[in-house]
Design an enzyme around this catalytic site. Structure first.
Site, short mmCIF file in Angstrom:
data_model
loop_
_atom_site.label_atom_id
_atom_site.label_comp_id
_atom_site.label_asym_id
_atom_site.label_seq_id
_atom_site.Cartn_x
_atom_site.Cartn_y
_atom_site.Cartn_z
N ASP A 53 10.91 2.48 -4.49
CA ASP A 53 11.50 3.66 -3.22
C ASP A 53 12.28 2.64 -2.54
O ASP A 53 13.49 3.54 -2.19
CB ASP A 53 10.34 4.45 -2.60
CG ASP A 53 9.57 5.37 -3.12
OD1 ASP A 53 10.15 5.92 -4.19
OD2 ASP A 53 8.45 5.67 -2.73
N LYS A 104 -0.25 6.75 -3.57
CA LYS A 104 0.61 5.25 -3.50
C LYS A 104 -0.34 4.21 -2.80
O LYS A 104 -0.37 3.00 -3.29
CB LYS A 104 1.68 5.60 -2.77
CG LYS A 104 2.97 6.57 -3.70
CD LYS A 104 4.35 6.54 -2.55
CE LYS A 104 5.23 7.42 -3.31
NZ LYS A 104 6.52 7.47 -2.75
#
Ligand code: NAP
Length: 538
Positions: A345, A304
């Site tokens: 997220d 990420k």
């Protein structure tokens, strides 16, 4: 069926009888049967099967141990077996290219007779270690040796190797029927996407334990999960990039959503070497080969941050939310070689909390929130909840990491509760802040507790991040861990009268946001939830 690519099912045991196995394969959608005589062992059973009327085309082979096969007898016997099999007129005879170049006259004559009656010669190369040969020149050599079908099998170290193999297939596949696959779980995409690149065939196992090579999907996985029957040469490719990704339930959830919304797209696991260079190499292959058709990527651990830095270095767009999270979990291709980064997220956390009726009237503003953890999920939780006016405090096992996160995102941090209900000596006091008088009470006073650590994750499912007595009746307890669906933390919270939010709600929320960004359609949440629940119950 994508193009003309066929699904071949290997038969690797003599029992149940080969005819029965072939009938099951036909019913399940196989278009070719491969007889792996080195594994079956019983030449009599194989010959009997070949003498009977066949309902599917048959490949016969006796794979050498040096190419990943199970043959352990003398080489001369293997060559004699191959010649004998050729005389039984299978539809294809598969001989290793290395064997063929010095094959004895008996085998060459038998193969020539087979070809004279319409049978085809597959010349194959299996590298059981890596991808040590240049694909294009190896393909040319095998084709020049007289192969009707060229078969090249490499072993993939990661998905980058697999995608390189597919680009090789795309270049030469039109010249000669070609089978190009990568063994090992990182090679799964080469098997699933074989149709998109017009391979002659791909292999799939009759059942999950009946495969003939590592990384081979089952027929049901290939056809149902990976949408083989609905895919074609124009099918867009999406996937999850991480290391490892074998455990990811993204393929189940995304492919269910793609099917339900009628997208011409498939979603595959793409394990990419864990270092930053591994990620960059992968993105470079996509940039060099737009024909791979990769249109969107979910990014998971440990990539990420790599994805964020890669986009920033290349001057490509990143949303403010992703920058604040220091993590990109969604890449969307905007043009050839151009990508945009986002973090869904955050959407997942907001969506999970939005489903709680206790918050329906008054919302999140002013709520005291305790976030456990200081990794990527914790950052997403802090960003999501600060934006909605919450008063957020972070608690993490490694106090320095909590301090750094708190400093960067301008929230508070507190000491980590050690096992047995005690407290870690480190914490705000140790790091130069004044510790609250009763640190033990701080987490218990929170309106919302969010576990963003990996504590409680399968297989350590009996662990909980905090002692049960910190779970205040009436509080909202949200565990981002979604495997198992009901964690030890959530069980304890439910028993103490808390409102619980399972990690599945966040997982669906972040995947739904990806579906909506990539495809511009409302995400079919109930279908995605059902797919996740089914996958978690296996
Ligand atoms: P990460 O960046 O690696 O962070 C892991 C966190 O867990 C760190 O704060 C770490 O503390 C803590 N931790 C690990 N083992 C611990 C232990 N034994 N005791 C106390 N703390 C421990 O991972 P991440 O991306 O934030 O993901 C964390 C979890 O969030 C994942 O396991 C996953 O279950 C969940 N998640 C769920 C979703 C969803 O969609 N539901 C999405 C993303 C993540 P240290 O700093 O001390 O190492």
């Amino acid at each position: 069926m994508p193009g003309k690519t066929l699904i071949a099912v290997p038969l690797v045991e003599a029992s149940p009888p080969l005819a029965e196995q072939a009938a099951s394969a036909l019913r399940a959608g196989a278009q070719v049967i491969e007889l792996r005589v080195d594994r079956i062992g019983d030449l009599g059973a194989v010959e009997q099967f070949l003498r009977r009327e066949r309902r599917l085309p048959v490949i016969a082979t006796v794979r050498a141990a040096s190419e990943g096969g199970s043959w352990t007898g003398p080489e001369n016997d293997r060559l004699a077996f191959l010649a004998r099999l050729a005389r039984r007129r299978p539809d294809y005879l598969d001989v290793e290219y290395a064997t063929w170049v010095s094959a004895p006259p008996e085998l060459r004559t038998a193969a020539a007779e087979l070809r004279g009656t319409g049978g085809r010669l597959i010349l194959s190369h299996h590298d059981t270690v890596g991808a040590r040969a240049d694909f294009a020149s190896l393909h040319a050599r095998i084709a020049a040796a007289g192969a009707d079908v060229v078969k090249i099998v490499f072993t993939a170290g990661d998905a980058t190797d697999g995608l390189r193999l597919l680009t090789g297939l795309a270049q030469v596949g039109a010249q000669r029927p070609t089978i190009a696959l990568a063994m090992g779980s990182p090679g799964l995409a080469t098997r699933v996407l074989a149709g998109r690149f017009a391979a002659h065939l791909t292999f799939a196992a009759l059942s999950p334990d009946a495969g003939s090579a590592p990384g081979q999907p089952s027929l049901a996985e290939l056809r149902v999960l990976y949408r083989w029957d609905e895919s074609g040469p124009e099918t867009a490719v999406y996937g999850v990039v991480g290391w490892p990704v074998g455990h990811s339930l993204g393929p189940q959830v995304h492919n269910a959503a793609l099917r339900a919304t009628g997208q011409d797209a498939v979603y595959v696991p793409l394990p990419v070497r864990p270092d930053e260079a591994g990620f960059e190499n992968f993105m470079q292959v996509l940039a060099d080969h737009p024909e791979l058709g990769v249109a969107g990527l979910s990014i998971t651990l440990p990539h990420k941050e790599h994805a964020l830095r890669w986009l920033e270095r290349a001057g490509m767009p990143v949303t403010d939310v992703a920058r604040r999270c220091r993590a990109v979990n969604t890449l969307t291709r905007t043009a050839a070689g151009r990508w945009a980064g986002d973090n869904t997220d955050v959407d997942g956390i907001v969506a999970a909390l939005a489903g709680v009726s206790a918050l329906a009237g008054s919302g999140l503003g002013g709520r005291r929130v305790a976030v456990l953890g200081a990794g990527g999920a914790a950052r997403a939780a802090v960003v999501a909840l600060q934006e909605r006016g919450c008063d957020v405090t972070v608690y993490n096992r490694t106090a320095e990491r909590a301090a750094r996160l708190a400093h960067e995102l301008r929230c508070a941090f507190g000491p980590w509760p050690a096992r047995g209900g005690g407290w870690d000596a480190r914490g705000p006091a140790a790091l130069g802040q004044s510790a609250p008088a009763a640190v033990g009470a701080e987490i218990a006073r929170a309106d919302i507790l969010i576990n963003c650590t990996s504590v409680g994750l399968w297989p350590a499912e009996n662990d909980a991040p905090v002692p049960d007595d910190l779970l205040r009746p009436g509080a909202i307890v949200f565990d981002t861990v979604y495997n198992p669906p009901e964690t030890r933390l959530l069980r304890a919270a439910r028993a103490r009268g808390c409102t619980v939010i399972p990690g599945a709600a966040m997982f669906i929320g972040q995947a739904a946001a990806q579906i909506e960004r990539w495809h511009g359609v409302p995400a079919p949440r109930p279908i995605m939830e059902a797919a996740l629940a089914a996958a978690l119950s296996h």
